[in-house]
Design a protein around this motif. Sequence first.
Motif, mmCIF file in Angstrom:
data_model
loop_
_atom_site.group_PDB
_atom_site.id
_atom_site.type_symbol
_atom_site.label_atom_id
_atom_site.label_comp_id
_atom_site.label_asym_id
_atom_site.label_seq_id
_atom_site.Cartn_x
_atom_site.Cartn_y
_atom_site.Cartn_z
ATOM 1 N N LYS A 10 0.817 -1.221 0.000
ATOM 2 C CA LYS A 10 0.000 0.000 0.000
ATOM 3 C C LYS A 10 0.846 1.264 0.000
ATOM 4 O O LYS A 10 0.310 2.370 0.043
ATOM 5 C CB LYS A 10 -0.929 0.005 1.215
ATOM 6 N N GLY A 11 2.150 1.121 -0.042
ATOM 7 C CA GLY A 11 3.010 2.295 -0.090
ATOM 8 C C GLY A 11 3.218 2.927 1.277
ATOM 9 O O GLY A 11 2.783 2.416 2.308
ATOM 10 N N GLU A 12 3.881 4.059 1.278
ATOM 11 C CA GLU A 12 4.255 4.728 2.522
ATOM 12 C C GLU A 12 3.758 6.168 2.524
ATOM 13 O O GLU A 12 3.650 6.813 1.486
ATOM 14 C CB GLU A 12 5.777 4.713 2.691
ATOM 15 N N LYS A 13 3.475 6.657 3.705
ATOM 16 C CA LYS A 13 3.051 8.038 3.884
ATOM 17 C C LYS A 13 3.817 8.637 5.055
ATOM 18 O O LYS A 13 4.068 7.959 6.058
ATOM 19 C CB LYS A 13 1.547 8.096 4.151
ATOM 20 N N ILE A 14 4.173 9.902 4.925
ATOM 21 C CA ILE A 14 4.875 10.604 5.999
ATOM 22 C C ILE A 14 3.844 11.179 6.962
ATOM 23 O O ILE A 14 3.000 11.988 6.573
ATOM 24 C CB ILE A 14 5.777 11.722 5.456
ATOM 25 N N ASN A 15 3.901 10.771 8.205
ATOM 26 C CA ASN A 15 3.006 11.288 9.240
ATOM 27 C C ASN A 15 3.731 12.296 10.117
ATOM 28 O O ASN A 15 4.908 12.115 10.458
ATOM 29 C CB ASN A 15 2.488 10.150 10.124
ATOM 30 N N ASN A 16 3.040 13.360 10.491
ATOM 31 C CA ASN A 16 3.576 14.394 11.366
ATOM 32 C C ASN A 16 2.920 14.282 12.738
ATOM 33 O O ASN A 16 1.690 14.192 12.850
ATOM 34 C CB ASN A 16 3.313 15.785 10.777
ATOM 35 N N TYR A 17 3.738 14.291 13.773
ATOM 36 C CA TYR A 17 3.239 14.181 15.137
ATOM 37 C C TYR A 17 3.771 15.344 15.974
ATOM 38 O O TYR A 17 4.854 15.884 15.719
ATOM 39 C CB TYR A 17 3.689 12.865 15.768
ATOM 40 N N GLN A 18 3.008 15.699 17.001
ATOM 41 C CA GLN A 18 3.426 16.698 17.977
ATOM 42 C C GLN A 18 3.242 16.086 19.361
ATOM 43 O O GLN A 18 2.127 15.716 19.743
ATOM 44 C CB GLN A 18 2.606 17.991 17.858
ATOM 45 N N TRP A 19 4.352 15.968 20.089
ATOM 46 C CA TRP A 19 4.338 15.303 21.385
ATOM 47 C C TRP A 19 4.918 16.191 22.486
ATOM 48 O O TRP A 19 5.699 17.112 22.223
ATOM 49 C CB TRP A 19 5.166 14.014 21.354
ATOM 50 N N ILE A 20 4.563 15.852 23.706
ATOM 51 C CA ILE A 20 5.245 16.391 24.886
ATOM 52 C C ILE A 20 5.793 15.196 25.663
ATOM 53 O O ILE A 20 5.035 14.373 26.181
ATOM 54 C CB ILE A 20 4.301 17.217 25.786
#
Length: 540
Positions: free
Chosen positions: A174-184
């Motif tokens: 299914k291919g790859e996707k870049i995910n963006n996360y914001q964490w503390i």
Amino acid sequence: MNKIFTVLGSLMIHATSKVKKSFAFTVILSVLLSGCQKDASVSNGETSPAAAPVGTASPVVQTSVSLEATAATEASIAFKEREPDRTEENITELIRSYQRELVHAINTNTFSYVEPYIIPGSSLYQAQKELVASLYARKIKEHFVDSEVYNFTYDQDRYKVEVTEQVGVGVAEKGEKINNYQWIYTVEPSGGKLKLSGLEVWKTYEKDMKQRNAGAKANGYYARELMQSYSALLESSVNTLDITDLKHISSNETVLERQKELICKLRSFGKDYTIQASIESEDTESEDYILEFRYRYKDFEGREQTGSEKLFFQLGEIRKHYRGRAVIEYISGTDSLPALQDAGGTVRYKILRMHPSMPEYLLRIYARPDEVGRQNGRYVTEQMDLLLVDPTGEKVLQRIPVEQAYTWGKSGVNPVVEDMNFDGYEDIRIQNGTPAGRNIPYLYWLWDQGTASFVPNKDLEEIVSPVFNPVSRTIETMERVGAGAYWEGTYQYKNGRPVLIKKVERVVDPEKKVWVISLSEEIGGQMKMKKQYEEPLMDE
């Protein structure tokens, strides 16, 4: 023999003694040339001229300085440095190591890769142990792309660390996707080390970014702040020989050495310095400053003396997100500044080291506003000089002519220094145009160790907005072709020349409201399309 700070010019200590002028010149010159050298002294029974009072300040003793007592040497002066606080650096490395190893753990179902970075028994420990097993069972593969640490807060032996990260997430077929996360992240000590104990979503990320960006300081703010506080930093270093703060604001070893030599020279005259400085001139666009220093000190017989000096500084600002600071990129005496033929011209200075085994060199760049630039701030770089800096001064090793390299503003007259052909030696490039879009062209010069000089490279000029990756030894570029069309390329050196090996073209189809994406690779010396597919516009 240690280097002497001759390029900072002679100290302007005003003679009021009745000593003959010829001898006064000899004594001052001797101090400047030997102030930081071992066993440097003048022992002929004569005395040096005393310093004159500054302004209307309290009177000083106008008697002579004993040069035998002022033989302070760099060999005998033991500079000190405080142990820097590396907590934030250590936390940043902890988080990045954890991020990389978490991906490794997920891809191999091996929690032990990430286990050393987490406090056993913490909420994060059990959650990530379950996450590793779950994602592996779902055949999800990840790769760590990048992360940024934004802020640290400390409360009750715990650090809260705001972090953004990018992770490539893919499922087989299914291919790859870049995910963006914001964490503390929560970081706290455990067993003598800092480790992770908690993780939560950074829910106020968008709001925080807007507020912080709105409060960001204007260009030049940190530079002026440094110049206003510099006399206090210098005074402290002269009196304590602690150069920790000076090292922090020095962008290279040459700048730090010149300040150490200045301290050495001042210590050769006396002790207990009080130093004040005023900004004589400033150019906030190029971040050039001239400071005039006035100082009081006690000579080695306890008499109060005064002196003054002018120094030129070229600064740079280091900004990361909403925080920043200024550093000194170049420092010299005002008498060594080159004359400009064009009154509106500018000179930029860049200290560079082509290889760890080589000394630092000075790159001096000359630019002037063109006819268009006199109205809107466009500058054209005309010449670069490569200089060797040694105790006798600055010597031109190579004069590099530059043809019509345009940029906006004085601050844009700033070469990029990095290894651009992956041979281990630093090279240089300068911006060569002022396009409205992202396609930034450059002129390139590669260091040739055989001729010990910079050689122009025309092949690289075909690559706009380059990103050089020393790990993969590739060059990445992104070029906008037109409205709704651009391409990304990867170059690799073959037979000494950069060759396009991968290309991703993206073109908007307005009727279907999709991106048409074409993937091509270099095969047998030619680019051949390997795949073409579509992505919805909403995903961009």
